[in-house]
Design a protein around this motif. Sequence first.
Motif, PDB file in Angstrom:
ATOM      1  N   LEU A 135     -14.474  79.069  20.220  1.00 42.65           N
ATOM      2  CA  LEU A 135     -14.106  80.429  21.085  1.00 42.65           C
ATOM      3  C   LEU A 135     -13.538  79.969  22.529  1.00 42.65           C
ATOM      4  CD1 LEU A 135     -17.412  82.409  20.555  1.00 42.65           C
ATOM      5  CD2 LEU A 135     -15.078  82.907  19.449  1.00 42.65           C
ATOM      6  N   TRP A 136     -12.150  80.770  22.598  1.00 42.36           N
ATOM      7  CA  TRP A 136     -11.719  80.808  23.855  1.00 42.36           C
ATOM      8  C   TRP A 136     -11.432  82.167  24.345  1.00 42.36           C
ATOM      9  CZ3 TRP A 136     -11.373  76.964  20.326  1.00 42.36           C
ATOM     10  CH2 TRP A 136     -11.311  75.632  21.001  1.00 42.36           C
ATOM     11  N   ARG A 137     -11.912  82.417  25.387  1.00 39.68           N
ATOM     12  CA  ARG A 137     -11.928  83.940  26.050  1.00 39.68           C
ATOM     13  C   ARG A 137     -12.444  84.899  25.011  1.00 39.68           C
ATOM     14  NH1 ARG A 137      -6.418  84.822  28.284  1.00 39.68           N
ATOM     15  NH2 ARG A 137      -7.366  86.922  29.322  1.00 39.68           N
ATOM     16  N   GLY A 138     -13.331  84.418  24.303  1.00 40.13           N
ATOM     17  CA  GLY A 138     -13.921  85.344  23.433  1.00 40.13           C
ATOM     18  C   GLY A 138     -13.139  85.742  22.149  1.00 40.13           C
ATOM     19  N   ARG A 139     -12.092  84.800  21.960  1.00 39.84           N
ATOM     20  CA  ARG A 139     -11.346  84.860  20.661  1.00 39.84           C
ATOM     21  C   ARG A 139     -11.438  83.705  19.768  1.00 39.84           C
ATOM     22  NH1 ARG A 139      -7.407  86.798  24.958  1.00 39.84           N
ATOM     23  NH2 ARG A 139      -7.385  88.936  24.786  1.00 39.84           N
ATOM     24  N   LEU A 140     -11.619  83.565  18.646  1.00 40.68           N
ATOM     25  CA  LEU A 140     -11.723  82.522  17.641  1.00 40.68           C
ATOM     26  C   LEU A 140     -10.473  81.983  17.458  1.00 40.68           C
ATOM     27  CD1 LEU A 140     -13.977  81.138  15.728  1.00 40.68           C
ATOM     28  CD2 LEU A 140     -13.614  82.794  14.053  1.00 40.68           C
ATOM     29  N   PHE A 141     -10.446  80.578  17.589  1.00 36.57           N
ATOM     30  CA  PHE A 141      -9.450  79.742  16.790  1.00 36.57           C
ATOM     31  C   PHE A 141     -10.024  78.555  15.998  1.00 36.57           C
ATOM     32  CE2 PHE A 141      -7.756  81.719  20.881  1.00 36.57           C
ATOM     33  CZ  PHE A 141      -6.200  81.798  20.558  1.00 36.57           C
ATOM     34  N   TYR A 142      -9.091  78.327  15.290  1.00 33.12           N
ATOM     35  CA  TYR A 142      -9.128  77.213  14.129  1.00 33.12           C
ATOM     36  C   TYR A 142      -8.244  76.127  14.070  1.00 33.12           C
ATOM     37  CZ  TYR A 142     -13.258  79.023  11.615  1.00 33.12           C
ATOM     38  OH  TYR A 142     -14.653  79.324  11.356  1.00 33.12           O
ATOM     39  N   PHE A 143      -8.349  75.117  13.871  1.00 33.52           N
ATOM     40  CA  PHE A 143      -7.531  73.919  13.989  1.00 33.52           C
ATOM     41  C   PHE A 143      -7.225  73.390  12.475  1.00 33.52           C
ATOM     42  CE2 PHE A 143      -9.292  74.684  18.157  1.00 33.52           C
ATOM     43  CZ  PHE A 143      -8.172  74.483  18.807  1.00 33.52           C
ATOM     44  N   PHE A 144      -6.372  73.667  11.877  1.00 32.97           N
ATOM     45  CA  PHE A 144      -6.175  73.095  10.389  1.00 32.97           C
ATOM     46  C   PHE A 144      -5.187  72.205  10.397  1.00 32.97           C
ATOM     47  CE2 PHE A 144      -7.157  77.624  10.296  1.00 32.97           C
ATOM     48  CZ  PHE A 144      -8.518  77.650   9.459  1.00 32.97           C
ATOM     49  N   LEU A 145      -5.329  71.169   9.339  1.00 35.18           N
ATOM     50  CA  LEU A 145      -4.324  70.444   8.996  1.00 35.18           C
ATOM     51  C   LEU A 145      -4.087  70.351   7.511  1.00 35.18           C
ATOM     52  CD1 LEU A 145      -5.925  67.212  10.593  1.00 35.18           C
ATOM     53  CD2 LEU A 145      -3.823  68.251  11.465  1.00 35.18           C
ATOM     54  N   PHE A 146      -2.799  70.967   7.286  1.00 34.78           N
ATOM     55  CA  PHE A 146      -2.262  71.036   5.805  1.00 34.78           C
ATOM     56  C   PHE A 146      -1.276  69.913   5.480  1.00 34.78           C
ATOM     57  CE2 PHE A 146      -3.201  75.492   7.725  1.00 34.78           C
ATOM     58  CZ  PHE A 146      -4.350  75.725   6.571  1.00 34.78           C
ATOM     59  N   GLY A 147      -0.693  70.159   4.162  1.00 32.58           N
ATOM     60  CA  GLY A 147       0.341  69.009   3.769  1.00 32.58           C
ATOM     61  C   GLY A 147      -0.138  68.056   2.973  1.00 32.58           C
ATOM     62  N   ALA A 148       0.497  67.315   2.254  1.00 30.72           N
ATOM     63  CA  ALA A 148      -0.009  66.487   1.318  1.00 30.72           C
ATOM     64  C   ALA A 148      -0.793  65.148   2.062  1.00 30.72           C
ATOM     65  CB  ALA A 148       1.229  65.832   0.581  1.00 30.72           C
ATOM     66  N   GLN A 149      -0.167  65.023   3.467  1.00 29.93           N
ATOM     67  CA  GLN A 149      -0.868  64.036   4.069  1.00 29.93           C
ATOM     68  C   GLN A 149      -1.642  64.295   5.369  1.00 29.93           C
ATOM     69  OE1 GLN A 149       2.834  61.497   4.360  1.00 29.93           O
ATOM     70  NE2 GLN A 149       2.479  60.708   2.464  1.00 29.93           N
TER      71      GLN A 149
END
Length: 194
Positions: free
Chosen positions: A83-97
């Motif tokens: 949560l940053w400043r009351g907002r939800l953030f996600y960190f994703f890694l996509f792709g074949a690698q």
Amino acid sequence: MGWFRQRARRWWSGTRPVTGTPEVGVDDADLHERVAELLARELGTVEHRSAAPTPVSPARIASWMTDNQFSYFVDNDGDLGGLWRGRLFYFFLFGAQSEILQVRGQWHRELAIERLEEVLDLCNEWNAERIWPKAYARVRDNGRVHVVAEVATDLEHGATDAQLSQILFCGLSTGSMLFDALDERYPDPAGAAP
């Protein structure tokens, strides 16, 4: 090599003689040092390469969060979020690698379906005027409108710690800017005194 080519090469490389006599035997290391000095003089400083780019992993993102004193969690799917400043953030890694890093934020409020058209207009206007973040709206199963901010970067060749930090801060700060604009456009009625 002709006289003119030698003279042009010396001029471009910064090795032109001061006295008018040709300079002989300038090796690559000397040439590199002179270019670095020229850049430092003209631009102020020269950034030295401290580390080679390395693949981005959830562990590196978690380490960045810890280094910057951000709280984070790992959900049931193994995704990093916070949560940053009351907002939800996600960190994703996509792709074949797992080479595509995406910072995705959710606005902390939802809107009625009747506001979908104006929210879509707001997102389209945002996307037309700004590079980051990509703004879009989703309609949930319950008929409520959900606004998302997204910054995605292809890091096929990896990233240095400084580059990774810049991308993560970019995703968080630009996402927060979008959500601030939404807060301004749609003030929270419960936030105002009765």
